[in-house]
Structures are given as structure tokens and as C-alpha cells.
Design a protein around this motif. Structure first.
Motif, PDB file in Angstrom:
ATOM      1  N   HIS A   7      -6.770  70.238  38.072  1.00 44.49           N
ATOM      2  CA  HIS A   7      -7.712  70.124  36.958  1.00 44.49           C
ATOM      3  C   HIS A   7      -7.629  68.726  36.335  1.00 44.49           C
ATOM      4  N   GLU A  55     -11.048  76.064  27.191  1.00 42.14           N
ATOM      5  CA  GLU A  55     -10.132  77.206  27.330  1.00 42.14           C
ATOM      6  C   GLU A  55      -9.427  77.170  28.677  1.00 42.14           C
ATOM      7  N   LYS A  56     -10.110  76.632  29.680  1.00 38.42           N
ATOM      8  CA  LYS A  56      -9.510  76.539  31.014  1.00 38.42           C
ATOM      9  C   LYS A  56      -8.222  75.713  30.966  1.00 38.42           C
ATOM     10  N   THR A  57      -8.280  74.569  30.271  1.00 38.66           N
ATOM     11  CA  THR A  57      -7.080  73.723  30.155  1.00 38.66           C
ATOM     12  C   THR A  57      -5.966  74.490  29.456  1.00 38.66           C
ATOM     13  N   GLN A  58      -6.311  75.183  28.384  1.00 38.56           N
ATOM     14  CA  GLN A  58      -5.300  75.949  27.643  1.00 38.56           C
ATOM     15  C   GLN A  58      -4.668  77.023  28.528  1.00 38.56           C
ATOM     16  N   GLU A  59      -5.498  77.721  29.295  1.00 39.03           N
ATOM     17  CA  GLU A  59      -4.986  78.776  30.189  1.00 39.03           C
ATOM     18  C   GLU A  59      -4.048  78.191  31.243  1.00 39.03           C
ATOM     19  N   LEU A  60      -4.433  77.047  31.806  1.00 39.15           N
ATOM     20  CA  LEU A  60      -3.612  76.411  32.844  1.00 39.15           C
ATOM     21  C   LEU A  60      -2.287  75.911  32.274  1.00 39.15           C
ATOM     22  N   GLU A  62      -0.719  77.306  29.737  1.00 34.21           N
ATOM     23  CA  GLU A  62       0.087  78.512  29.487  1.00 34.21           C
ATOM     24  C   GLU A  62       0.658  79.093  30.775  1.00 34.21           C
ATOM     25  N   LYS A  63      -0.097  78.979  31.872  1.00 34.50           N
ATOM     26  CA  LYS A  63       0.339  79.525  33.166  1.00 34.50           C
ATOM     27  C   LYS A  63       1.355  78.631  33.879  1.00 34.50           C
ATOM     28  N   LYS A  79       0.395  68.901  27.045  1.00 35.50           N
ATOM     29  CA  LYS A  79       0.399  69.776  25.858  1.00 35.50           C
ATOM     30  C   LYS A  79       0.220  68.955  24.584  1.00 35.50           C
TER      31      LYS A  79
END
Length: 489
Positions: A7, A55-60, A62-63, A79
Motif C-alpha cells: 500500500h 480506513e484502509k491504511t488504518q486497517e493495515l 492494525e493488522k 503510525k
């Protein structure tokens, strides 16, 4: 973790395109293209901004599960940047990109016309937007800390205010002491220098210092800079003054130092947050190392002087020692980029004090020319004759790069400390310089600094390289020893 990396790499390609647009804007873009170019930059920047704070960046994030030092650094950096950018409204971010693009062109015109008033409206807008960014990002003790952190992570205004007073006291006293020494004869440098020959000699310098022309190029701009477009595309600009050969020589070597750092960052780090210099202070340490510690040394000119004379034959009759002393003359001068090693940090202190006061609303944009001139008189005992020699000489404020200037001073301090360690590891350092053997020196920097990218914080890295945190005494020792020889004290 790999999904996050992919990403970030995708977004980085847009950043590369933006870098190319910025490079063109400062080199070859026709003047009438300013308005449209600013809109294009704003549009692309806005898209990247939206994708990054999605939100995609945030999800990645967190994962992500980092399993090595590099991955941990990537996650830490992304972060921090995500949390920072998430606070900034997109409209504010895009407006800042557009206004700084316009301000750069306004600055160029104002500098050419020697009139701050032509730049003032643009600068007011940029300062206003920078202050809005600070408000949304927040700060603890000093608003200026928020800006400093972008260039020198972790550095506080309070720390600079501890470093500067003793360093300033030494420099002011040492400057006075040098006036008692034997003054170099700078008349030998006077005369006209063909710009075509200057460019050819600049290219000769770059080749000698191992700059790879298959991975970069040399062009001309109002203010010299280095820009990394992608892994094997790191470009340099310089400037030529028909009556001052030092200008192009040391601007070229300075930018070469930046470029060598960028070209030494591992390819696998590229397009990721760790694919950059540790900080702008560390970056400046590399440019100042090559420009001053190498490029202004007597041994360097013992190697380069025959090549220099080939382009400028009138120097055949000039003794090399006299030439070396002339290019190292210490004087109270107006222009930062042309300042010697002793007075240079005084120029930075002036800019730091002005910026910090401006950002904290103790002064305003209208007062800048007057305050600049007063501080030049206070620190260096001289006053600019016009705005181009004074408040307009640097492009940084047009870029919105408030908080950058202290990096130059830190770069000088880091460079001297790094050099102290390098001499322990390469005892015949000066012999290698005299022989034109720059590869072992570059390899040492590649191993100790360039190969680390942005994996470590600047203070961590300097401790890893030298065994201690930043210590300004190494710079004081370096300039004391060198300039006592230059001035035969």
C-alpha cells in the motif's frame, strides 16, 4: 505487514511524480505555467493525502505484525505520520500545497527584483496556513517544536536553546581572534569565470566524488537543491556566479553529499518510510562533511588543483597554499550559502530565532526585513543593502519549510563528530583525500549511515556511529585546529 508495505509503495509512486513536477518547476518550467502547475500538484497531493489517511491504511496498520527491526521502524514511522496527517483537514493540506507552489515562484521574482513586498502576500498566506497546521496537530511547550519534529524527530526548541548560547559565545570570540592572524589574500580569486567552464569543472568534481551520472544529472536553479525522484534517479542543481567561483564549487559539492546519501539507501527500503535519511540534520551532516571537511581541506585541493587549473589557466602562477587559504577566508558575510565554516552557524542562529518568534506570534511578516537586518548587525556586524541580500536570500519559507534551518547547524555538529570517529577507523584519511581515493571514505559512510536509511532515530544513529550522543565540542575542536592553521596563529 506485506500488505501495508504494498500500500505504501503504491502511494510512493505518486510522491515520485510530485517530486518530478517540483524539480521541473524549479528548473525548466515556463513562468506562465505557475498557476496550472500549482493546481496539478494540489490535486495529486490531495489524492495521496486521502489515500494515506483512509480506513484502509488504518486497517493495515492494525493488522501489521513486524518481525524484524526494519518492519518495526516502518510501522513506527507510518503510525506517527498517519496520526499526524489524520488530524489535518484535507482542504487545509491541499491549500498549503497550492500556496507554497505559488509562493516559490513569487519568491523567485521578488528575489530577482530585490523587493520583499512582491513576496510578502504569499508568505503571509503560507505562515497563516502553517500556524493552522500547528493548531490542529497540537504542541506541548512551544509551537515551533511541532515544526522541528518534521525535520529532526524528537528535537525540542528547549534543546536548541541549550546548544546555541555556548556555541555562539565560542564563535564570536574565535571570529575576533582570527582577525589577529595573517589574513588570506582573496584578491587572487577575483575575476570573471566562464559559466560553461564552471559547469564542466562541477561535473569533474561530481565524478571524482563518485556521483553516478547514470543515476542523476546536474542542472541550474535559483537555489541549489537535491531531489530524489526514485531509487536510481537523484538529481542535483547548482548555480553559477560569473564573479565568484566558490559559489558553484561548494554548492555542487554540498548537493553531491546529499545525493550520495540518497543513492546509498538500500533499494529494498525505497518507497517505504525507512527509505529516507534519518533526519534532515543527519542529511546535512553528509552534505557539510563533503563540502567542508573534504572539499575545503588542503589535501583535497592538492588532488583537484591541477584539474582546476586546466579549466582556469590563470591559476597556474598561484601557489596552492595561497589558493587554499583564500577559499577558507573567514569573513562577516551576508549570504548563508556562501558563508565560511566559522560564521555559518551564526547565520542559522539568526534564522532560528526569527522563525521561532514568528511562529509564536512575537513578530509578524511585515517586520521581517527590519528584524533580519537588525540581527545581521547584532551577530555579524553587517547589514544587507537590499532584500535579496537579506530576508529573501533563502527559498525555505516559500516552501513552507519552517523548522528546517536548525538542521544545517546540527549537520555541522554531527559531521565533526562523525569525522572524529572516521579518522579512528581510517587513520590515513587525509592521505586518501590527497590521492583522490574517495571510495573508502564513501564506503565507510555507506556502511555506518547510508545503509541504515531511516530505521533509527537521529540521536540513536549518532550514538551507534560515534559511541555518544551529540557533542558540539567536536565541531569547536575541528574549526579551532583548522582555522588556526589557515590564519597561521
Amino acid at each position: 505487514m506485506q500488505e501495508l508495505k504494498n500500500h505504501l509503495k503504491k502511494l510512493s509512486k505518486f510522491e515520485s511524480a510530485l517530486s518530478l513536477l517540483h524539480w521541473d518547476m524549479e528548473t525548466y518550467m515556463p513562468p506562465n505555467a505557475v498557476e496550472k502547475r500549482a493546481q496539478i500538484i494540489g490535486e495529486i497531493s490531495g489524492y495521496v493525502f486521502e489515500q494515506f489517511i483512509s480506513e484502509k491504511t488504518q486497517e493495515l496498520i492494525e493488522k501489521a505484525q513486524p518481525n524484524d527491526v526494519e518492519s518495526q521502524a516502518i510501522l513506527r514511522l507510518v503510525k506517527k505520520e498517519y496520526e499526524r496527517m489524520k488530524k489535518i483537514p484535507k482542504e487545509l493540506f491541499v491549500e498549503l500545497q497550492i500556496e507554497t507552489s505559488k509562493a516559490q515562484q513569487a519568491w523567485q521574482n521578488a528575489k530577482k527584483e530585490k523587493d520583499f513586498n512582491l513576496f510578502k502576500p504569499n508568505l503571509k498566506k503560507v505562515v497563516e496556513l502553517e500556524k493552522k497546521v500547528i493548531e490542529v496537530l497540537g504542541y506541548e511547550e512551544n509551537k515551533y517544536d511541532t515544526l522541528l519534529d518534521q525535520y529532526e524527530p524528537g528535537l525540542k526548541t528547549k534543546q536548541l536553546n541549550e546548544i546555541i548560547p555556548p556555541l555562539r559565545s565560542f564563535l564570536v570570540e574565535f571570529l575576533e581572534n582570527l582577525s589577529q592572524g595573517k589574513q588570506p589574500n582573496t584578491e587572487i580569486l577575483e575575476g570573471e569565470y566562464d559559466e560553461t567552464l564552471q559547469k564542466r569543472f562541477s561535473e569533474e568534481l561530481l565524478k571524482a566524488l563518485n556521483y553516478d551520472f547514470n543515476s542523476g544529472r546536474l542542472d541550474v536553479s535559483a537555489h541549489p537543491f537535491t531531489i530524489s525522484i526514485s531509487h536510481n534517479d537523484v538529481r542535483i542543481t547548482t548555480r553559477f556566479d560569473r564573479f565568484d567561483i566558490k559559489n558553484s564549487i561548494f554548492s555542487t559539492i554540498h548537493e553531491c553529499g546529499h545525493a550520495l546519501y540518497e543513492l546509498g539507501i538500500p533499494e529494498e527500503y525505497r518507497e517505504l518510510p525507512i527509505g529516507d535519511g534519518a533526519s534532515m540534520g543527519i542529511h546535512e551532516s553528509q552534505s557539510r562533511f563533503w563540502e567542508n571537511i573534504v572539499g575545503r581541506s588542503f589535501e583535497f585541493w592538492k588532488f583537484m588543483y591541477p584539474k582546476f587549473v586546466k579549466y582556469f589557466p590563470r591559476f597556474e602562477k598561484i601557489d596552492i597554499k595561497d589558493f587554499w587559504r583564500a577559499i577558507n577566508k573567514v569573513e562577516r558575510s551576508l549570504i548563508r550559502t556562501e558563508a565560511d565554516e566559522v560564521t555559518y552557524n551564526l547565520h542559522i542562529m539568526i534564522r532560528f530565532e526569527i522563525e521561532e518568534a514568528l511562529i509564536n506570534d512575537r513578530i509578524n511578516v511585515d517586520e521581517l526585513p527590519l528584524i533580519w537586518n537588525e540581527k545581521m548587525k547584532e551577530y555579524l556586524g553587517i547589514s544587507p543593502k537590499n532584500d535579496s541580500e537579506g530576508v529573501l536570500q533563502d527559498v525555505h519559507w516559500a516552501h513552507g519549510s519552517f523548522g528546517y534551518f536548525p538542521s544545517y547547524m546540527l549537520g555541522n555538529l554531527y559531521a565533526a563528530q562523525i569525522f572524529k570517529q572516521m579518522k579512528k577507523d581510517i587513520p590515513d584519511f587525509y592521505q586518501k583525500v590527497e590521492n583522490g581515493e574517495f571510495k573508502p571514505i564513501l564506503n565507510w559512510l555507506r556502511e555506518k549511515i547510508h545503509s541504515k536509511g531511516k530505521v533509527y532515530q537521529p540521536m540513536e544513529l549518532i550514538k551507534m556511529v560515534t559511541g555518544e550522543t551529540l557533542n558540539p565540542q567536536y565541531f569547536i575542536d575541528y574549526v579551532s585546529e583548522k582555522y588556526k592553521e589557515v590564519y597561521m596563529l
